[in-house]
Write a protein that holds these residues in place. Structure first.
Motif, PDB file in Angstrom:
ATOM      1  N   GLY A 449      66.128  63.454  10.097  1.00 62.66           N
ATOM      2  CA  GLY A 449      66.785  64.022  11.732  1.00 62.66           C
ATOM      3  C   GLY A 449      67.679  64.540  11.093  1.00 62.66           C
ATOM      4  O   GLY A 449      68.891  64.046  10.881  1.00 62.66           O
ATOM      5  N   ILE A 450      68.558  65.313  12.244  1.00 64.68           N
ATOM      6  CA  ILE A 450      69.860  65.436  12.450  1.00 64.68           C
ATOM      7  C   ILE A 450      69.978  64.887  14.226  1.00 64.68           C
ATOM      8  O   ILE A 450      69.974  65.537  14.466  1.00 64.68           O
ATOM      9  N   TYR A 451      71.213  64.496  14.603  1.00 70.61           N
ATOM     10  CA  TYR A 451      71.381  63.945  15.853  1.00 70.61           C
ATOM     11  C   TYR A 451      73.094  64.084  16.301  1.00 70.61           C
ATOM     12  O   TYR A 451      73.361  63.626  15.807  1.00 70.61           O
ATOM     13  N   ILE A 452      73.485  65.729  17.194  1.00 73.51           N
ATOM     14  CA  ILE A 452      75.210  65.161  17.354  1.00 73.51           C
ATOM     15  C   ILE A 452      75.492  65.652  18.726  1.00 73.51           C
ATOM     16  O   ILE A 452      74.977  65.437  19.680  1.00 73.51           O
ATOM     17  N   SER A 453      75.677  64.701  19.242  1.00 75.16           N
ATOM     18  CA  SER A 453      76.341  64.066  20.428  1.00 75.16           C
ATOM     19  C   SER A 453      78.302  63.883  20.323  1.00 75.16           C
ATOM     20  O   SER A 453      78.552  63.306  19.003  1.00 75.16           O
ATOM     21  N   THR A 454      79.036  64.119  20.972  1.00 76.56           N
ATOM     22  CA  THR A 454      80.472  63.022  21.506  1.00 76.56           C
ATOM     23  C   THR A 454      80.104  62.174  21.534  1.00 76.56           C
ATOM     24  O   THR A 454      81.140  60.959  20.818  1.00 76.56           O
ATOM     25  N   ARG A 455      79.010  61.203  22.208  1.00 74.81           N
ATOM     26  CA  ARG A 455      79.204  59.607  21.967  1.00 74.81           C
ATOM     27  C   ARG A 455      79.170  59.296  20.843  1.00 74.81           C
ATOM     28  O   ARG A 455      80.153  57.892  20.586  1.00 74.81           O
ATOM     29  N   ALA A 456      78.973  59.794  19.397  1.00 76.29           N
ATOM     30  CA  ALA A 456      78.748  59.264  18.145  1.00 76.29           C
ATOM     31  C   ALA A 456      80.415  59.248  18.053  1.00 76.29           C
ATOM     32  O   ALA A 456      80.558  58.180  17.402  1.00 76.29           O
ATOM     33  N   LEU A 457      80.620  59.817  18.176  1.00 71.39           N
ATOM     34  CA  LEU A 457      82.570  60.437  17.900  1.00 71.39           C
ATOM     35  C   LEU A 457      82.900  58.968  18.499  1.00 71.39           C
ATOM     36  O   LEU A 457      84.039  58.348  18.202  1.00 71.39           O
ATOM     37  N   ALA A 458      82.562  58.806  19.781  1.00 68.71           N
ATOM     38  CA  ALA A 458      83.311  57.614  20.946  1.00 68.71           C
ATOM     39  C   ALA A 458      82.773  56.709  20.622  1.00 68.71           C
ATOM     40  O   ALA A 458      84.352  55.704  20.919  1.00 68.71           O
ATOM     41  N   VAL A 459      82.059  56.176  19.690  1.00 64.68           N
ATOM     42  CA  VAL A 459      82.104  54.757  19.558  1.00 64.68           C
ATOM     43  C   VAL A 459      82.783  54.193  18.209  1.00 64.68           C
ATOM     44  O   VAL A 459      82.716  53.439  17.369  1.00 64.68           O
ATOM     45  N   LEU A 460      83.365  54.695  17.338  1.00 64.23           N
ATOM     46  CA  LEU A 460      83.775  54.739  16.614  1.00 64.23           C
ATOM     47  C   LEU A 460      85.066  54.018  16.178  1.00 64.23           C
ATOM     48  O   LEU A 460      86.453  54.195  17.100  1.00 64.23           O
ATOM     49  N   PRO A 461      85.433  53.281  15.628  1.00 61.42           N
ATOM     50  CA  PRO A 461      86.977  52.250  15.665  1.00 61.42           C
ATOM     51  C   PRO A 461      87.874  53.244  15.558  1.00 61.42           C
ATOM     52  O   PRO A 461      87.901  54.199  14.777  1.00 61.42           O
ATOM     53  N   ASP A 462      89.331  52.513  16.583  1.00 64.94           N
ATOM     54  CA  ASP A 462      90.068  53.501  16.570  1.00 64.94           C
ATOM     55  C   ASP A 462      91.299  53.557  15.319  1.00 64.94           C
ATOM     56  O   ASP A 462      92.178  52.820  14.824  1.00 64.94           O
ATOM     57  N   THR A 463      90.409  53.625  13.736  1.00 68.32           N
ATOM     58  CA  THR A 463      91.840  54.248  12.255  1.00 68.32           C
ATOM     59  C   THR A 463      92.615  55.247  11.861  1.00 68.32           C
ATOM     60  O   THR A 463      91.586  56.796  12.657  1.00 68.32           O
ATOM     61  N   PRO A 464      93.586  54.872  11.409  1.00 71.88           N
ATOM     62  CA  PRO A 464      93.950  56.801  11.083  1.00 71.88           C
ATOM     63  C   PRO A 464      92.623  57.681  10.507  1.00 71.88           C
ATOM     64  O   PRO A 464      92.844  58.628  10.699  1.00 71.88           O
ATOM     65  N   LYS A 465      91.992  56.894   9.580  1.00 69.52           N
ATOM     66  CA  LYS A 465      90.538  57.630   8.805  1.00 69.52           C
ATOM     67  C   LYS A 465      89.764  58.599  10.728  1.00 69.52           C
ATOM     68  O   LYS A 465      89.719  59.355  10.229  1.00 69.52           O
ATOM     69  N   ASN A 466      89.793  57.823  11.105  1.00 68.70           N
ATOM     70  CA  ASN A 466      88.585  57.999  12.431  1.00 68.70           C
ATOM     71  C   ASN A 466      89.347  59.162  12.672  1.00 68.70           C
ATOM     72  O   ASN A 466      88.432  60.224  13.049  1.00 68.70           O
ATOM     73  N   ARG A 467      90.345  58.626  13.208  1.00 65.09           N
ATOM     74  CA  ARG A 467      91.633  59.799  14.623  1.00 65.09           C
ATOM     75  C   ARG A 467      91.542  61.289  13.349  1.00 65.09           C
ATOM     76  O   ARG A 467      90.806  62.030  14.295  1.00 65.09           O
ATOM     77  N   ALA A 468      91.437  61.103  12.555  1.00 63.15           N
ATOM     78  CA  ALA A 468      91.358  62.227  11.505  1.00 63.15           C
ATOM     79  C   ALA A 468      90.638  62.986  11.447  1.00 63.15           C
ATOM     80  O   ALA A 468      90.287  63.964  11.957  1.00 63.15           O
ATOM     81  N   PHE A 469      89.455  62.394  11.398  1.00 64.22           N
ATOM     82  CA  PHE A 469      87.953  62.943  11.195  1.00 64.22           C
ATOM     83  C   PHE A 469      87.700  63.338  12.323  1.00 64.22           C
ATOM     84  O   PHE A 469      86.735  65.009  12.714  1.00 64.22           O
ATOM     85  N   ILE A 470      88.398  62.735  13.258  1.00 62.27           N
ATOM     86  CA  ILE A 470      87.487  63.129  14.570  1.00 62.27           C
ATOM     87  C   ILE A 470      88.693  64.412  14.946  1.00 62.27           C
ATOM     88  O   ILE A 470      87.843  65.459  15.814  1.00 62.27           O
ATOM     89  N   ALA A 471      89.012  64.243  14.533  1.00 63.70           N
ATOM     90  CA  ALA A 471      90.203  66.068  15.008  1.00 63.70           C
ATOM     91  C   ALA A 471      89.681  67.235  14.377  1.00 63.70           C
ATOM     92  O   ALA A 471      89.550  67.764  15.101  1.00 63.70           O
ATOM     93  N   LYS A 472      88.940  66.913  13.275  1.00 60.16           N
ATOM     94  CA  LYS A 472      89.134  68.032  12.736  1.00 60.16           C
ATOM     95  C   LYS A 472      87.449  68.607  13.125  1.00 60.16           C
ATOM     96  O   LYS A 472      87.397  69.974  12.934  1.00 60.16           O
ATOM     97  N   VAL A 473      86.650  67.286  13.451  1.00 58.48           N
ATOM     98  CA  VAL A 473      84.955  68.145  13.589  1.00 58.48           C
ATOM     99  C   VAL A 473      84.710  67.911  15.261  1.00 58.48           C
ATOM    100  O   VAL A 473      84.106  69.523  15.640  1.00 58.48           O
ATOM    101  N   LYS A 474      85.709  67.552  16.157  1.00 61.88           N
ATOM    102  CA  LYS A 474      85.258  67.214  17.917  1.00 61.88           C
ATOM    103  C   LYS A 474      84.710  68.792  17.863  1.00 61.88           C
ATOM    104  O   LYS A 474      84.390  68.649  18.949  1.00 61.88           O
ATOM    105  N   ALA A 475      85.988  69.809  17.974  1.00 61.22           N
ATOM    106  CA  ALA A 475      85.451  71.538  18.609  1.00 61.22           C
ATOM    107  C   ALA A 475      84.213  71.467  18.183  1.00 61.22           C
ATOM    108  O   ALA A 475      83.310  72.329  19.158  1.00 61.22           O
ATOM    109  N   VAL A 476      84.355  71.855  17.177  1.00 60.14           N
ATOM    110  CA  VAL A 476      82.570  71.914  16.394  1.00 60.14           C
ATOM    111  C   VAL A 476      81.485  70.929  16.695  1.00 60.14           C
ATOM    112  O   VAL A 476      80.347  71.597  17.948  1.00 60.14           O
TER     113      VAL A 476
END
Length: 523
Positions: A449-476
């Protein structure tokens, strides 16, 4: 149950790809999303015609001789000891029908409440006794007669005694020095650790208090070992459960103008009942749009609308044996271009796992192959930074010592793909652990399965690595928002090899062609 491999964290880690296997698979996989279509020679998903197998399944029963052989096999494993197994309790409401606990049914085939089994094993030879709770005559007029001490030997191959005698018998046996093997009386092993107030648990606690030196062991592992290899009769019943389940999914695909999730669930479960299933094997999951990205969504109460995908994870239970099928369909009857990309990626991942799910092949390698296909596809879609990119997960895991669960791809595909089916929707398979292989007599699912939702990004801890990840993929991610796709089929392995037994459309063109046959009905 759904599914999935509804894995705990350790089992999830076991299902996630290792670096070496992933690298090998990825080197051989295409780079274009959706380019790797299954070969034309794959089994068609046509409606199965009436066959001797179907007729045989309807006539199939688990014989007294087979159940006796199961107890004999358990006695071989115990060698010396007392096996205690409680059946399920009578319901305290009239809203549903009683269904037996799977372990007790496996050892007795007795589908009535409030009974117990005691096996006294010496030198691998067992003496088995049923402890039976009768109904008073007036209550029996309402709920029917139960087996009694006069009929138990003829009907179940074991003598019967009154349930009232059980406590005294257990006390007496506790003084023999034999270890006790308790078979936990839980509805499902998925929640065994949380089910602590059953009669079996209370009995064990009482015996431990009265006999501090009594050795009490959990005997469920021994029973699960026996249940892992399915007999021909069991395979016939599982096949029939899968046939019924497939017809339910087909009926949902033919439902015109569905307005709500429960309409599709009703179409599915109507076919289950019409074709002889006792009940759904688990709570039917019918989730449209956002709900399709919730793995165990079972409310099935929200509207569905054109443009949504609907994840339908539903299986029938036939004579105690479960099937487990998932299909993902477009409410409109036609997949959008974006939906097609994700769907085909999941289908390709299932196909490659099927190719590796044959006798002697590694269960882990089959899972890894599916992960590899999806990881490459997610990278090509821009939903992850790269195939090896990691994130800081919101659950406890040491990414330094075990980086696999921390790969960004796993945010979009968080469950395993293979579990056994049988008397439980999550039944054991014969292989266990990292070196497990597929074997003749296995019955199981493959469900990427694959499940795509911005809520998955919303639960990520606020870390530099995650901020960079979110910035790169959020629009997609927003382009694919609320796209959940799961495809799950049932399989058995016989002497002839791997066989898919859930024959219901699963290719994009097959699903769209079937859904075009829906009659247009104005609400």
């Amino acid at each position: 149950m759904h599914f999935h491999s509804r894995l705990s964290a350790p089992r999830l880690r076991a299902a996630i790809t290792t670096a070496s296997l992933t690298a090998a698979f990825m080197a051989a996989l295409p780079t274009t999303v959706g380019a790797q279509s299954p070969p034309p020679a794959r089994r068609p998903a046509t409606r199965p015609a009436a066959t001797p197998n179907r007729a045989a399944a309807v006539d199939t029963v688990i014989t007294q001789a087979e159940v006796s052989a199961r107890r004999a096999a358990l006695a071989e494993k115990v060698e010396n000891g007392v096996v205690l197994s409680y059946g399920g309790r009578a319901l305290v409401h009239d809203f549903s029908t009683f269904y037996q606990l799977s372990a007790f049914r496996y050892l007795t085939e007795l589908n009535e409440p409030d009974h117990a089994l005691v096996m006294v094993v010496r030198d691998k030879q067992a003496q088995s006794t049923l402890f039976l709770t009768p109904l008073d005559p007036r209550t029996a007029f309402y709920y029917g007669q139960r087996v009694d001490t006069a009929s138990s030997l003829a009907r179940y191959g074991m003598p019967g005694r009154s349930f009232a005698a059980l406590a005294g018998v257990l006390d007496s046996l506790a003084g023999t020095g034999l270890p006790f093997y308790n078979i936990p009386d839980v509805e499902t092993m998925d929640f065994a650790r949380d089910d602590s107030l059953t009669r079996g648990q209370e009995t064990v606690k009482s015996l431990s208090r009265k006999f501090p030196n009594l050795a009490i062991r959990n005997g469920m592992a021994l029973v699960l070992q026996l249940r892992a290899k399915k007999s021909p009769a069991e395979l016939a019943l599982i096949r029939r459960a899968a046939e019924i389940s497939a017809e339910g999914h087909r009926a949902a695909m033919l439902t015109a103008n569905p307005q709500a999730e429960y309409e599709l669930r009703a179409a599915i479960e109507y076919e289950f009942t019409r074709r002889g299933a006792e009940r759904p094997a688990y709570g039917s999951i019918v989730g449209g749009g956002y709900n399709g990205t919730t793995l165990h969504y079972m409310k099935d109460s929200d509207p569905v609308k054109p443009g949504d995908l609907v994840v339908m994870d539903a299986g029938a239970e036939f004579r105690g044996y479960a099937a487990d099928i998932t299909r993902t369909i477009p409410v409109s009857g036609t997949f959008t271009p974006a939906q097609r990309k994700v769907y085909q990626l999941v289908r390709d991942a299932q196909h490659v796992a099927e190719q590796m799910s044959k006798v002697g092949m590694s269960v882990r390698a089959a899972a890894d192959s599916s992960v590899a296909v999806r990881t490459r596809g997610l990278a090509a879609l821009g939903l992850i930074e790269s195939e090896e990119a990691t994130f800081d997960p919101p659950w406890a895991v040491n990414c330094t010592t075990n980086p696999a669960p921390c790969r960004q791809a796993n945010l979009w595909m968080i469950h395993g793909i293979t579990h056994g089916i049988g008397l439980a929707v999550h039944d054991p398979m014969q292989g266990a652990g990292r070196d497990a292989t597929f074997q003749v007599g296995d019955a199981f699912t493959i469900e990427p399965g694959i499940y795509i939702s911005t809520r998955a990004l919303a639960v990520l801890p606020d870390t530099p690595k995650n901020r960079a990840f979110i910035a790169k993929v959020k629009a997609v991610v927003q382009q694919y928002e609320n796209t959940g796709v799961r495809i799950e089929d049932d399989y058995v392995i016989t002497e002839k090899g791997l066989e898919r037994i859930s024959l219901v459309p699963r290719e994009i063109d097959e699903i769209e062609a079937l859904m075009k046959r829906r009659r247009t009905i104005q609400p």
